[in-house]
Enzyme design. Structure first.
Site, PDB file in Angstrom:
ATOM      1  N   ASP A 159       0.846  -1.185   0.000  1.00 57.93           N
ATOM      2  CA  ASP A 159       0.000   0.000   0.000  1.00 57.93           C
ATOM      3  C   ASP A 159       0.889   1.245   0.000  1.00 57.93           C
ATOM      4  O   ASP A 159       2.000   1.234   0.529  1.00 57.93           O
ATOM      5  CB  ASP A 159      -0.964   0.027   1.191  1.00 57.93           C
ATOM      6  CG  ASP A 159      -2.166   0.924   0.883  1.00 57.93           C
ATOM      7  OD1 ASP A 159      -2.127   1.637  -0.139  1.00 57.93           O
ATOM      8  OD2 ASP A 159      -3.138   0.914   1.654  1.00 57.93           O
TER       9      ASP A 159
HETATM   10  C1  BGC Z   1      -4.981   3.256  -0.247  1.00 57.35           C
HETATM   11  C2  BGC Z   1      -5.056   2.172  -1.302  1.00 57.35           C
HETATM   12  C3  BGC Z   1      -4.947   2.772  -2.675  1.00 57.35           C
HETATM   13  C4  BGC Z   1      -3.658   3.557  -2.757  1.00 57.35           C
HETATM   14  C5  BGC Z   1      -3.445   4.215  -4.096  1.00 57.35           C
HETATM   15  C6  BGC Z   1      -3.777   4.143  -0.444  1.00 57.35           C
HETATM   16  O1  BGC Z   1      -3.852   5.247   0.404  1.00 57.35           O
HETATM   17  O2  BGC Z   1      -4.961   2.681   1.033  1.00 57.35           O
HETATM   18  O3  BGC Z   1      -6.257   1.459  -1.165  1.00 57.35           O
HETATM   19  O4  BGC Z   1      -4.992   1.767  -3.643  1.00 57.35           O
HETATM   20  O5  BGC Z   1      -3.684   4.592  -1.767  1.00 57.35           O
HETATM   21  O6  BGC Z   1      -4.353   5.216  -4.306  1.00 57.35           O
END
Ligand code: BGC
Length: 798
Positions: A285
């Site tokens: 993540d």
């Molecule tokens: C989120 C993810 C997301 C990623 C890219 C993160 O803050 O937890 O779910 O895919 O950002 O946007």
């Protein structure tokens, strides 16, 4: 049982040896089934420099061929979550992985108003709404359409679906996830995976695992017993991996039992790769904490979004030989295998023109089955379009549909969203023009004034969001209307509207989103007064009052629901929401959704209420999952705790009769087939969601009073028509996880099968016997809690 334990111990010893061998093997040289791809991948790796290798791992090429990589700002680099394929190692023809967010539809850049060549995407119903369909076919259809948009807009990895369990309704990201139940979650996710991946592109199951809160989301440690982890929080992922074969998984931000998930080889390698057979890519993540070296060693393949510190850390570790190049090569194997098998690499040329009209129909069909009729006193609904034509439409959200949530799970690139007002008018209702004008003005005023909405107006939120004065920052654009105060109406105004209309519809809305615990903001005084006053005034005139709940997740209804004659729960239903509400209110569509979560009477009844979101409250370090396996109905039903609406509940405009429950045998060996007949005994066509629960013996370990072990939805049954449904139960479906011996075990004894219309509305029962204990699967003894915790037990002294 003693012999069982002895045998298990013996098996476990040899198993550990095999596991160690497997682990060594998989960490040294991962392999795919296709030897020509393997060969190409190895060949490419052999031609890469260390800088290129690290460059692909950190941010998927973000720092490669950039003049001043140090100047690339974290989280704002060239590779973001909305980046199409681009050559990052031109001499080898290696492109970026081209990722885009989901899970409610492809979340691309916002389309500016009036821009003609904008690449719009479909806003499908959010995951909780999809789970409420209990229809795996429709979810697969949504997946196919969603994946097709990704393919045609040149993405090859969708950052979705979300597979976490609804532990607590305050979690702002609940709408991105399916349910409180792991079986329903897993089956929905597997269908979504199959649908999206049928386009050749990949999905990323997220957030692996136990990402159940937003408070201190990049740091908190979830302390969970091994059994609870296996039975509740891992189970949905396990089903999605085994049945859906996802191409990627996203380790979450949080820690579980002491380790960041992205740094935990027990989770990434031992459990997912070795036990479940996951052979895809791990994408961490974005901008998570922890050490780059620890992540790479644990098996996190691509570190997103990547920063120079991570790059330098890996580079140093390779130079001082604390990290071996073969570890990088193992990660690169998964990265390159993914890239080489993507449609683009195979020569597919995206056309940038997905069938948005067809996809809109799929979004609508899914929302039709995902909305839930919670209350329908004296057959209030369906409305008679002729006689109940003039609608007094209350509530700002009636004129501004909350189609999706906020944060990365939103759908910025949607083309339109149909408000309830628009949907009702299109269906032939006449919404009072003066009300429409006054609410539209009110919404415009909210936008114009741009005031910080009440939820964010406190020192912490102000600091976190960089809010100065009373003005909302630009990134609040999508939150402004949903989070601002409801319009206050005097009794006189309501009386005036009553005199002009046949029926009252009140919409109450709640959005939610990433980074906030805003999933359960209680009813406000203004909303309560509105519901109460409208009901009193309309009821005095013998007119109906319908409440539409356009909310992100589980909510409190007990304090106000008695005022309404009917309640329709839409969730966050995607762009077509308003049309679907109208179709259900007129009876064109017979509601068939059922709750994927229990609705408590009050928040304090939620089993995790006292431990959510960990301690210290301001910045939780540890969150103890003390309720253990007793999540949702597993708790309410085992502890005789009444709910406002139970898990699996939902009304229809028709009635169904359940009959002919038959078991293939009264002894389980090696499985059991269950059949039941469902007949439509009412006057209109409808679909019924049928649930199979099992109440298992508790001779060896304690268990919830019953658990969902199967579900099915009938086809559209015409009045008087029947359908036989079949459920197959295997050993796995009757086993529980016994952490003392690290095995899934089915205890011998009597098992009761309950066929129900909800978790408490059991219609038929039958039993079978399991003559001896079965060790269904032994697994590794890993991921034990780093801290002692007493879990809730049914057998605790009161
Ligand atoms: C989120 C993810 C997301 C990623 C890219 C993160 O803050 O937890 O779910 O895919 O950002 O946007």
């Amino acid at each position: 049982m003693k012999t069982l334990i002895m045998n298990l111990l013996k098996i476990k010893i040899s198993f550990v040896v095999i596991a160690v061998l497997l682990f060594t093997n998989s960490s040294m040289c991962a392999q795919s089934n296709d030897s020509s791809i393997d060969k190409k991948v190895k060949d490419l790796i052999s031609q890469m420099t260390i800088e290129e290798k690290i460059g692909l791992i950190v941010g998927d090429g973000k720092f490669l061929h950039v003049e001043n990589p140090e100047k690339v700002e974290d989280g704002k680099g060239i590779i973001i979550n909305d980046q199409r394929s681009r050559l990052v190692i031109p001499r080898l023809g290696i492109r970026t992985t081209a990722m885009s967010d989901g899970p409610a539809g492809l979340n691309r850049e916002t389309c500016e108003d009036g821009k003609k060549d904008c690449e719009y995407t479909t806003a499908f119903p959010t995951a909780t709404c999809l789970a409420s369909t209990w229809n795996t076919d429709i979810v697969e259809e949504v997946g196919k359409a969603f994946g097709n948009e990704a393919l045609e807009y040149d993405y090859n990895l969708v950052l979705a679906p979300g597979v976490n369990i609804h532990r607590n309704p305050k979690d702002g990201r609940g709408f991105e996830y399916y349910s409180e139940d792991p079986l329903l979650t897993g089956k929905m996710a597997a269908s979504m995976v199959k649908g999206i991946q049928s386009n050749g592109i990949g999905v990323t199951l997220k957030h692996f695992v136990a990402h159940n809160q937003q408070a201190n989301r990049r740091y908190y440690n979830a302390v969970i017993s091994q059994r609870t982890l296996r039975e509740i929080y891992l189970r949905g992922f396990e089903i999605a991996v085994r049945e859906g074969h996802p191409k990627a998984i996203m380790p979450s931000y949080n820690k579980v039992n002491g380790y960041y998930t992205a740094e935990n080889p027990e989770l990434l390698t031992t459990i997912a790769r070795q036990e479940w057979g996951f052979d895809g890519l791990y994408v961490t993540d974005f901008d998570g904490k922890g050490s780059a070296v620890a992540k790479v060693r644990a098996g996190s393949d691509i570190l997103m979004s990547g920063n120079m510190q991570e790059y330098n850390e890996l580079y140093r570790a390779i130079k001082d030989k604390t990290l071996s190049e073969s570890t990088l090569d193992r990660n690169l194997f998964y990265i390159l295998k993914f890239k080489l098998t993507s449609p683009r690499a195979k020569g597919y040329v995206p056309n940038s023109k997905p069938e948005l009209k067809t996809h809109a129909k799929i979004a609508r069909a899914a929302a039709e089955e995902g909305m839930i009729l919670l209350k329908n006193e004296n057959n209030t609904l369906p409305l008679n379009l002729e006689k109940e034509n003039k609608v007094a439409l209350f509530g700002k959200i009636s004129y501004y549909l909350i189609a999706f949530g906020t944060g990365s799970g939103t759908v910025r690139s949607y083309k339109y969203r149909v408000s309830i007002n628009q949907g009702l008018q299109k269906a032939g209702f006449k919404v009072l023009k003066n009300m429409e004008a006054s609410y539209t003005d009110y919404i415009e005023k909210i936008r114009r004034e741009n005031l910080v909405p009440p939820y964010f107006d406190n020192p912490k939120m102000r600091k976190d969001n960089g809010i100065k004065g009373n003005q909302a920052p630009p990134h609040f654009k999508n939150r402004l209307v949903a989070f601002s105060k409801e319009k206050v109406l005097s009794k006189e105004e309501i009386k005036e509207y009553e005199s002009q209309s046949d029926v009252a519809i009140i919409t109450i809305g709640r959005s939610a989103g990433e980074n906030y615990e805003n999933g359960y903001l209680p009813i406000t005084q203004i909303e309560l007064e509105l519901v109460k006053n409208v009901s009193e005034i309309f009821h005095a005139a013998k007119k109906k009052v319908i409440v539409v709940l356009n909310i992100a997740g589980v909510w409190e209804t007990a304090s106000w629901r008695d005022y309404a004659d009917a309640i329709l729960l839409t969730w966050l239903p995607g762009q077509e929401g308003g049309h679907v509400v109208a179709d259900i209110l007129t009876g064109k569509v017979n509601p068939s959704g059922k709750l994927p979560d229990s609705f408590p009477i009050k928040y304090e009844d939620v089993p995790s209420a006292s431990s959510f979101h960990g301690l210290p409250v301001d910045k939780p370090i540890n969150t103890f999952y003390k309720e253990g396996i007793y999540v949702g109905y597993r708790y309410y039903d085992s502890f005789n705790m009444p709910t406002a609406y139970e898990f699996g509940y939902g009304l229809s405009y028709t009635t169904f009769e359940y009959s002919d429950l038959k078991l293939s045998s009264d002894t389980f060996s090696p499985g059991i087939k269950v059949t039941v007949t469902i007949k439509n005994t009412g006057k209109v066509a409808g679909k019924e969601v049928v649930q199979l629960y099992i109440s298992a013996p508790t001779t060896e370990i304690e268990k919830p009073v019953h658990e969902l072990k199967g579900f099915a939805k009938t086809k559209l049954l015409q009045p008087g028509k029947s359908q036989q449904l079949t459920f197959e139960l295997d050993e796995e479906s009757i086993a529980s996880f016994w952490s003392g011996i690290s095995a899934w075990v089915a205890d011998k004894g009597k098992y009761e099968i309950q066929i129900g219309a909800s978790s408490t509305d059991t219609r038929l029962k039958e039993s079978f016997n399991l003559p001896r204990d079965i060790v269904v699967e032994e697994v590794h003894d890993v991921m034990y809690p780093n801290s002692y915790m007493k879990e809730l037990s049914r057998f605790d002294e009161k």
